[in-house]
Motif scaffolding. Structure first.
Motif, mmCIF file in Angstrom:
data_model
loop_
_atom_site.group_PDB
_atom_site.id
_atom_site.type_symbol
_atom_site.label_atom_id
_atom_site.label_comp_id
_atom_site.label_asym_id
_atom_site.label_seq_id
_atom_site.Cartn_x
_atom_site.Cartn_y
_atom_site.Cartn_z
ATOM 1 N N LEU A 154 0.794 -1.306 0.153
ATOM 2 C CA LEU A 154 0.049 0.083 -0.126
ATOM 3 C C LEU A 154 1.029 1.313 0.120
ATOM 4 O O LEU A 154 1.891 1.483 0.629
ATOM 5 C CB LEU A 154 -1.173 -0.014 1.181
ATOM 6 N N SER A 155 0.514 2.182 -0.749
ATOM 7 C CA SER A 155 1.275 3.422 -1.098
ATOM 8 C C SER A 155 0.683 4.735 -0.561
ATOM 9 O O SER A 155 -0.593 4.683 -0.568
ATOM 10 C CB SER A 155 1.583 3.570 -2.542
ATOM 11 N N LEU A 156 1.456 5.502 0.055
ATOM 12 C CA LEU A 156 1.108 6.747 0.352
ATOM 13 C C LEU A 156 0.455 7.536 -0.757
ATOM 14 O O LEU A 156 -0.276 8.622 -0.377
ATOM 15 C CB LEU A 156 2.213 7.694 1.101
ATOM 16 N N ALA A 157 0.573 7.243 -2.006
ATOM 17 C CA ALA A 157 -0.039 7.971 -3.078
ATOM 18 C C ALA A 157 -1.676 7.828 -2.938
ATOM 19 O O ALA A 157 -2.374 8.729 -3.439
ATOM 20 C CB ALA A 157 0.192 7.067 -4.431
ATOM 21 N N HIS A 158 -2.246 6.880 -2.088
ATOM 22 C CA HIS A 158 -3.611 6.530 -1.890
ATOM 23 C C HIS A 158 -4.280 7.546 -0.660
ATOM 24 O O HIS A 158 -5.319 7.341 -0.452
ATOM 25 C CB HIS A 158 -3.933 5.268 -2.136
ATOM 26 N N LEU A 159 -3.143 8.473 -0.075
ATOM 27 C CA LEU A 159 -3.444 8.693 1.478
ATOM 28 C C LEU A 159 -4.890 9.523 1.200
ATOM 29 O O LEU A 159 -5.743 9.368 2.288
ATOM 30 C CB LEU A 159 -2.479 9.712 1.956
ATOM 31 N N ASP A 160 -4.951 10.460 0.385
ATOM 32 C CA ASP A 160 -6.239 11.412 0.526
ATOM 33 C C ASP A 160 -7.438 10.782 0.161
ATOM 34 O O ASP A 160 -8.321 10.935 0.660
ATOM 35 C CB ASP A 160 -5.692 12.594 -0.676
ATOM 36 N N HIS A 161 -7.389 9.612 -0.781
ATOM 37 C CA HIS A 161 -8.345 9.207 -1.066
ATOM 38 C C HIS A 161 -8.943 7.935 0.152
ATOM 39 O O HIS A 161 -10.108 7.854 0.741
ATOM 40 C CB HIS A 161 -8.419 8.079 -2.134
ATOM 41 N N LEU A 162 -8.001 7.422 0.845
ATOM 42 C CA LEU A 162 -8.309 6.799 1.713
ATOM 43 C C LEU A 162 -8.886 7.492 3.048
ATOM 44 O O LEU A 162 -9.856 7.189 3.666
ATOM 45 C CB LEU A 162 -6.985 6.082 2.528
ATOM 46 N N ARG A 163 -8.400 8.593 3.188
ATOM 47 C CA ARG A 163 -9.011 9.446 4.282
ATOM 48 C C ARG A 163 -10.358 9.934 3.964
ATOM 49 O O ARG A 163 -11.159 10.071 4.998
ATOM 50 C CB ARG A 163 -7.932 10.730 4.531
ATOM 51 N N ARG A 164 -10.595 10.114 2.916
ATOM 52 C CA ARG A 164 -11.957 10.553 2.321
ATOM 53 C C ARG A 164 -12.906 9.419 2.738
ATOM 54 O O ARG A 164 -14.133 9.597 2.767
ATOM 55 C CB ARG A 164 -12.050 11.074 1.042
ATOM 56 N N HIS A 165 -12.563 7.983 2.688
ATOM 57 C CA HIS A 165 -13.636 7.038 2.319
ATOM 58 C C HIS A 165 -13.623 5.853 3.335
ATOM 59 O O HIS A 165 -14.234 5.175 3.432
ATOM 60 C CB HIS A 165 -13.416 6.545 0.992
ATOM 61 N N ALA A 166 -12.495 6.034 4.560
ATOM 62 C CA ALA A 166 -12.352 4.907 5.311
ATOM 63 C C ALA A 166 -11.897 5.448 6.605
ATOM 64 O O ALA A 166 -11.302 6.682 6.593
ATOM 65 C CB ALA A 166 -11.535 3.787 4.667
ATOM 66 N N ASP A 167 -12.243 4.733 7.790
ATOM 67 C CA ASP A 167 -11.498 4.818 9.035
ATOM 68 C C ASP A 167 -10.092 4.413 9.223
ATOM 69 O O ASP A 167 -9.496 4.962 9.839
ATOM 70 C CB ASP A 167 -12.531 4.566 10.094
ATOM 71 N N MET A 168 -9.992 3.322 8.610
ATOM 72 C CA MET A 168 -8.615 2.656 8.721
ATOM 73 C C MET A 168 -8.244 1.841 7.804
ATOM 74 O O MET A 168 -9.196 1.395 7.083
ATOM 75 C CB MET A 168 -8.486 1.937 10.272
ATOM 76 N N TRP A 169 -7.041 1.538 7.364
ATOM 77 C CA TRP A 169 -6.565 0.769 6.463
ATOM 78 C C TRP A 169 -5.042 -0.047 6.631
ATOM 79 O O TRP A 169 -4.506 0.560 7.362
ATOM 80 C CB TRP A 169 -6.450 1.504 5.121
ATOM 81 N N ARG A 170 -5.197 -1.256 6.186
ATOM 82 C CA ARG A 170 -4.038 -2.043 6.454
ATOM 83 C C ARG A 170 -2.963 -1.678 5.596
ATOM 84 O O ARG A 170 -3.103 -1.129 4.497
ATOM 85 C CB ARG A 170 -4.409 -3.561 6.233
ATOM 86 N N ILE A 171 -1.566 -1.581 6.275
ATOM 87 C CA ILE A 171 -0.365 -1.246 5.484
ATOM 88 C C ILE A 171 0.504 -2.539 5.441
ATOM 89 O O ILE A 171 1.753 -2.408 4.945
ATOM 90 C CB ILE A 171 0.484 0.021 6.356
ATOM 91 N N SER A 172 -0.126 -3.638 5.281
ATOM 92 C CA SER A 172 0.976 -4.843 5.177
ATOM 93 C C SER A 172 0.068 -6.094 5.007
ATOM 94 O O SER A 172 -1.366 -5.871 5.221
ATOM 95 C CB SER A 172 1.935 -5.170 6.510
ATOM 96 N N ASP A 173 0.627 -7.081 4.655
ATOM 97 C CA ASP A 173 -0.309 -8.344 4.467
ATOM 98 C C ASP A 173 -0.249 -8.860 5.857
ATOM 99 O O ASP A 173 -0.012 -8.334 6.855
ATOM 100 C CB ASP A 173 0.650 -9.500 3.535
ATOM 101 N N ASP A 174 -1.035 -10.199 6.097
ATOM 102 C CA ASP A 174 -1.000 -10.797 7.408
ATOM 103 C C ASP A 174 0.130 -10.734 8.160
ATOM 104 O O ASP A 174 1.159 -11.133 7.709
ATOM 105 C CB ASP A 174 -1.718 -12.163 7.245
ATOM 106 N N LEU A 175 -0.173 -10.329 9.284
ATOM 107 C CA LEU A 175 1.111 -10.561 10.410
ATOM 108 C C LEU A 175 0.929 -11.538 11.457
ATOM 109 O O LEU A 175 -0.268 -11.761 11.879
ATOM 110 C CB LEU A 175 1.204 -9.208 11.111
ATOM 111 N N TRP A 176 2.002 -12.461 11.703
ATOM 112 C CA TRP A 176 1.924 -13.329 12.596
ATOM 113 C C TRP A 176 2.762 -13.311 13.797
ATOM 114 O O TRP A 176 3.722 -12.474 13.772
ATOM 115 C CB TRP A 176 1.713 -14.703 11.952
ATOM 116 N N ASP A 177 2.967 -14.060 14.817
ATOM 117 C CA ASP A 177 3.757 -14.259 15.695
ATOM 118 C C ASP A 177 5.225 -14.511 15.681
ATOM 119 O O ASP A 177 5.849 -15.539 16.114
ATOM 120 C CB ASP A 177 3.343 -14.931 16.941
ATOM 121 N N ARG A 178 5.750 -13.713 14.711
ATOM 122 C CA ARG A 178 7.281 -14.395 14.444
ATOM 123 C C ARG A 178 7.991 -12.823 14.455
ATOM 124 O O ARG A 178 7.405 -11.694 13.953
ATOM 125 C CB ARG A 178 7.365 -14.696 12.714
ATOM 126 N N TRP A 179 9.113 -12.638 14.712
ATOM 127 C CA TRP A 179 9.997 -11.469 14.840
ATOM 128 C C TRP A 179 10.201 -11.068 13.551
ATOM 129 O O TRP A 179 9.875 -9.754 13.599
ATOM 130 C CB TRP A 179 11.153 -11.781 15.528
#
Length: 440
Positions: A224-249
């Protein structure tokens, strides 16, 4: 346009890390009970049922291709009664949402982008239009038609107004059950501008009809790129910035760079989400791994919570709360740590050298005048570090004005003079460990 309602980063529990596609009503309520009794006073207030609550043959460890999804007469997903018995009689999630609300909590569900294939095959009439559900999906060969990892749906063709009509119907019905939080998947990789805008419009109409704010969370965040920041702010409350994260360092370590990129842009009504916290007892019937307590060490757990709060990420824990360790629950309700995410601004990575990373933040609102610093050891072994106090943002030669320095995880006072511009912090940090420092 959906008018985002989240003034601070949302906080809650999500069923995915523990139960994958198989969570039951009793398990949701058991987690809601623990949240209400032990975590709500610290700000944890949302319970989310993740993917495939409408899939009768759902199983741990993956998805069934072309699954026999349970739909109503308009093609809208319905909870499987074998797992959610209160949904019997066409009541959907209404009774479960009401029980969660009675505990003082908010209730959320997961949806996939698009329309179920079973609804397309059934060619159901779309109320208020001359179209059927067979008319509104993108053709299978269209690049936006298919989710690359789940075959339940096809994307909607928003060049046809009937697509918006069906989406409005779906969202209105689900919000009408009492749903306060929608996690909608397959939205950001690739980035589906039209689907995001149509979804936000549907949510706005449902909010107006039911007189209630709905939080919209978008997933996943692969590339996910910051190029979409303004669009995201206009239409959503929160957005993921990675794929699924698990219990690994390695998963946790990778979030330092992502959050450093997004943290300076965090603000009310729009939050970059570093993903769920795989803490406590996870993997009970999950997509990945056997039942286990999180493989993150206690030091890594505190590093995760420190980074997520300094980065002002939403906080959604994935562990099964009733069977999680007391130490984990205690860390999750440390109100001095949680205040960093709730009451800070100017959060930023200040220093990165070798295996040493320093973050800083300043307080706002009730924490005006407070300064925080996170000092992280990303090395695989314990180490002692020396950091000039002026490199932490806790004080500076130009503006010393800080009181005593306290480490918030231990409550220990640090023996250092904050007014001394030449002062040096000396900290002993565990492998992958942190110190979260505060001055007022």
């Amino acid at each position: 346009m959906h008018r985002s309602a989240s003034r601070t980063p949302p906080m809650g529990w999500n069923s995915w890390d523990s139960f994958g596609t198989t969570v039951t009503e009793d398990e949701v309520l058991a987690n809601a009970q623990v949240m209400a009794e032990q975590m709500l006073p610290a700000g944890w207030d949302t319970v989310v049922v993740d993917i495939q609550w409408y899939e009768p043959t759902a199983r741990a460890g993956g998805y069934n291709d072309h699954a026999p999804l349970l739909l109503d007469g308009d093609g809208v997903q319905m909870p499987v009664e074998a797992r959610f018995p209160s949904a019997a009689g066409g009541r959907g999630f209404g009774p479960l949402a009401a029980r969660v609300h009675d505990l003082g909590l908010r209730f959320g569900v997961h949806l996939m982008r698009g329309i179920p294939r079973r609804a397309i095959d059934a060619a159901l009439p779309i109320p208020g239009t001359d179209a059927t559900t067979a008319d509104i999906a993108l053709p299978a060969g269209h690049p936006a038609a298919r989710c690359p990892w789940n075959s339940d749906n096809l994307g909607l063709d928003f060049s046809d107004p009937a697509s918006q009509a069906w989406l409005d119907l779906q969202i209105e019905r689900i919000v009408g059950w009492g749903v306060d939080f929608l996690k909608v998947d397959d939205m950001l990789f690739p980035y589906h501008h039209d689907a995001i805008e149509a979804l936000a419009a549907a949510i706005s109409r449902a909010e107006e009809r039911h007189g209630r704010d709905v939080t919209l969370s978008l997933s996943p965040g692969t590339h996910l790129s910051l190029a979409h920041l303004d669009h995201l702010r206009r239409h959503a409350d929160m957005w993921r910035i990675s794929d699924d994260l698990w219990d690994r360092w390695e998963d946790l370590d990778a979030q330092f760079t992502r959050l450093a990129r997004w943290a300076p842009h965090q603000r009310a009504h729009g939050w970059a989400d570093a993903d769920m916290l795989p803490l406590g007892r996870i993997g009970v019937r999950a997509e990945r791994g056997q039942p286990r307590h999180s493989m993150l060490t206690a030091a890594e757990r505190r590093t995760m919570l420190t980074l997520w709060n300094l980065g002002r990420s939403p906080l959604f824990v994935g562990g099964d709360l009733p069977s999680s360790e007391d130490d984990t629950l205690a860390d999750l309700v440390n109100t001095e740590v949680l205040a960093v995410g709730r009451d800070s601004h100017n959060t930023t990575e200040l220093l990165r050298e070798d295996d040493l990373i320093v973050w800083g933040a300043t307080g706002t609102g009730p924490r005006e005048g407070t300064r925080w610093a996170g000092v992280f050891n990303t090395a695989d072994g314990a180490r002692s570090v020396r950091v000039p106090l002026t490199s932490t943002g806790l004080t500076s030669a130009q503006s010393p004005g800080a009181g005593a320095v306290t480490e918030l995880w231990t409550g220990r006072a640090i023996d250092i003079d904050p007014a001394d511009p030449y002062a040096v912090l000396e900290l002993d940090l565990d492998a992958h460990g942190t110190a979260l420092l505060c001055t007022t």
